[in-house]
Design an enzyme around this catalytic site. Structure first.
Site, PDB file in Angstrom:
ATOM      1  NE  ARG A   1      -4.087   0.155  13.414  1.00 14.18           N
ATOM      2  CZ  ARG A   1      -3.526   0.292  12.224  1.00 14.18           C
ATOM      3  NH1 ARG A   1      -2.215   0.414  12.119  1.00 14.18           N
ATOM      4  NH2 ARG A   1      -4.273   0.316  11.133  1.00 14.18           N
TER       5      ARG A   1
ATOM      6  NE  ARG B   1      -1.907  -1.972   8.638  1.00 14.62           N
ATOM      7  CZ  ARG B   1      -1.771  -2.390   7.383  1.00 14.62           C
ATOM      8  NH1 ARG B   1      -2.003  -3.645   7.077  1.00 14.62           N
ATOM      9  NH2 ARG B   1      -1.411  -1.550   6.427  1.00 14.62           N
TER      10      ARG B   1
ATOM     11  CE  LYS C   1      -2.636   0.531   3.828  1.00 19.05           C
ATOM     12  NZ  LYS C   1      -2.569   1.850   4.461  1.00 19.05           N
ATOM     13  CB  SER C   2       3.848   2.266   1.975  1.00 19.24           C
ATOM     14  OG  SER C   2       3.290   2.356   3.244  1.00 19.24           O
TER      15      SER C   2
ATOM     16  CG  ASP D   1       1.268   0.247   9.451  1.00 17.29           C
ATOM     17  OD1 ASP D   1       1.010   1.089  10.327  1.00 17.29           O
ATOM     18  OD2 ASP D   1       1.500   0.546   8.266  1.00 17.29           O
TER      19      ASP D   1
END
Ligand code: S3P
Length: 448
Positions: A357, A399, A22-23, A326
């Site tokens: 998170r 996530r 994704k990055s 992440d």
């Protein structure tokens, strides 16, 4: 509303691929959009986050065409973006908003950047302040914390004669989004951009700039862009995006935890600024084999094979947390099954992600019956006892949802993970891939 039903499964076995990183996808789209001429991109994730970046570029005049497995991008060059007709919607994607803010701040047109509820509660002062320090006209709105800036971000045009200036910025946080925002805005600035980080965050922007001939150099945690004498252009390019290690991590941990499993993930990006999770798996004595497969566009690749076996508790902190920022949620699932005490520290940044998170993981682990203590900058997890099935709240965070699924595979009974549409931000097809390995996971649509 979409939800998952998960039951403990037999061994997970087989090979899977994961969506493109994704990055790297965000950056490939941006650099292709700003190139002169046509670029050809392969293996973009298809997730909603990358789609938001693509749609924003499209709204500013970049044209895209999908031809079989290739995305063709007609780049407009550094002077070719034009004013969009409406606000640019960054959806759930912090990277889209923070990187675009850097690009748009240097233009002669104004733009409003908007996001969903989660993105509108994430901190933006970290980019607003340094962008203002170099002459950008950018402001957020007030919100939860008095001295913070939140989306929507309003960016007013630079007027005739105005240009962004050079900038020397010492970032208080290790953040690739902040660093990339400033380096991108530096492409149009008069003078040198230098960014200092407390720890090296993911360096995909730097690698891509160097590959395209942008005059950037790096030394440890310092990146310097000096445009003096540079013609401020690059040509269209070809790029294949490596598989996303952040997505692969769910399969690796699932294989390590589910008895009898052996799972192979092909062609995954193993840039060292991202491989903290592989170190964490090794520290936990999980069996993961890494088979290097060379490089594509300056990004290293490997085939990863994870096998079930006992896992041990560990301490995670410092630069390793930055390199797995992440993957901390899925590392918590590993800790839940490791007999003994796992300490996670230096992870306060997790509170500023798609959800808080640390709080989300403390709640999730408790729902599965795990003893966990939440600290300001981390968690202490006492693992190793049997897990009970849970009703999991993903808090709209992809996530957290995928971590809940992995916990559900090793918990007794049926786990329900509510509101899982968020998984599509990074990993459309996650449940189907897991099912192809033998997992007992069903997707269903229920009344909200
Ligand atoms: C990203 C950087 C990280 C990461 C995010 C993607 C990027 O965020 O958590 O998922 O692509 O630059 P921060 O820069 O806020 O640490």
């Amino acid at each position: 509303m979409k939800r998952f039903r998960v039951r403990p499964s037999g061994p997970l076995r087989g090979a899977v691929s994961v969506p493109g990183d994704k990055s790297i996808g965000h950056r490939a789209l941006l650099f292709a959009g700003l190139a002169e001429g046509r670029s050809r991109l392969r293996n973009l994730s298809g997730g909603l986050d990358n789609r938001a970046t693509r749609a924003a570029l499209e709204a500013m005049g970049v044209r895209f065409a999908e031809r079989e497995d290739v995305l063709e991008v007609e780049g407009v060059g550094l002077d070719g973006l034009r004013m969009p007709r409406a606000s640019l919607d960054c959806g759930n994607s912090g990277t889209t908003m923070r990187l675009l803010a850097g690009v748009v701040s240097a233009q002669r047109f104004g733009v409003r950047l908007v996001g969903d509820e989660s993105l509108s509660s994430r901190p933006m002062r970290r980019i607003v302040e340094p962008l203002r320090a170099r002459g950008a006209h950018i402001a957020g709105v007030r919100g939860k914390k008095a001295d913070e800036h939140y989306a929507p971000l309003s960016i007013a045009p630079l007027v005739e004669g105005e240009r962004l200036t050079g900038l020397r910025y010492e970032s208080p946080v290790a953040s690739a989004q902040v660093k990339s925002c400033l380096l991108l805005s530096g492409l149009w600035a008069d003078g040198v951009t230098s960014v200092y980080e407390p720890m090296l965050s993911r360096d995909h922007t730097e690698r891509m700039m160097m590959a395209l001939g942008v005059p950037l150099s790096t030394a440890g945690t310092i990146s310097v862009l000096d445009p003096d004498g540079w013609e401020r252009r690059w040509d269209g390019f070809e790029q294949t995006v490596p598989g996303d290690l952040s997505s692969a991590a769910f399969f690796l941990v699932a294989a390590a935890l589910v008895r009898g499993s052996e799972v192979e993930v092909s062609s995954v990006g193993t840039n060292p600024t991202r491989t903290g999770i592989l170190d964490a798996l090794r520290q936990a004595r999980a069996r993961v084999e890494i088979v290097p497969r060379g490089e594509v566009n300056q990004e290293p690749l490997a085939r990863l094979i994870a096998t079930h076996g006992p896992v041990a508790p560990q301490r995670l902190g410092g630069e390793m947390v930055t390199r797995m920022i992440d993957e901390v949620p899925i590392a918590c699932a590993l800790a839940a099954r490791a007999p003994g005490r796992t300490d996670i520290r230096d992870a306060e940044e997790l509170r500023a992600k798609e959800s808080d998170r640390l709080s989300a993981m403390a709640e999730l682990l408790r729902a599965f019956g795990v003893d966990v203590v939440e600290l300001k900058d981390g968690l202490t997890i006492h693992g190793g006892l049997a897990l009970r099935a849970a009703r999991a709240n993903a808090r709209g965070d992809h996530r957290i949802a995928m971590t809940a699924v992995v916990l559900g595979l090793v918990a007794e009974g049926e786990t329900i993970v509510d509101d899982v549409a968020c998984v599509d931000t990074s990993f459309p097809g996650f449940a189907a891939s897991l099912r192809s390995l033998g997992a007992d996971i069903v997707e269903e649509e229920v009344e909200a």
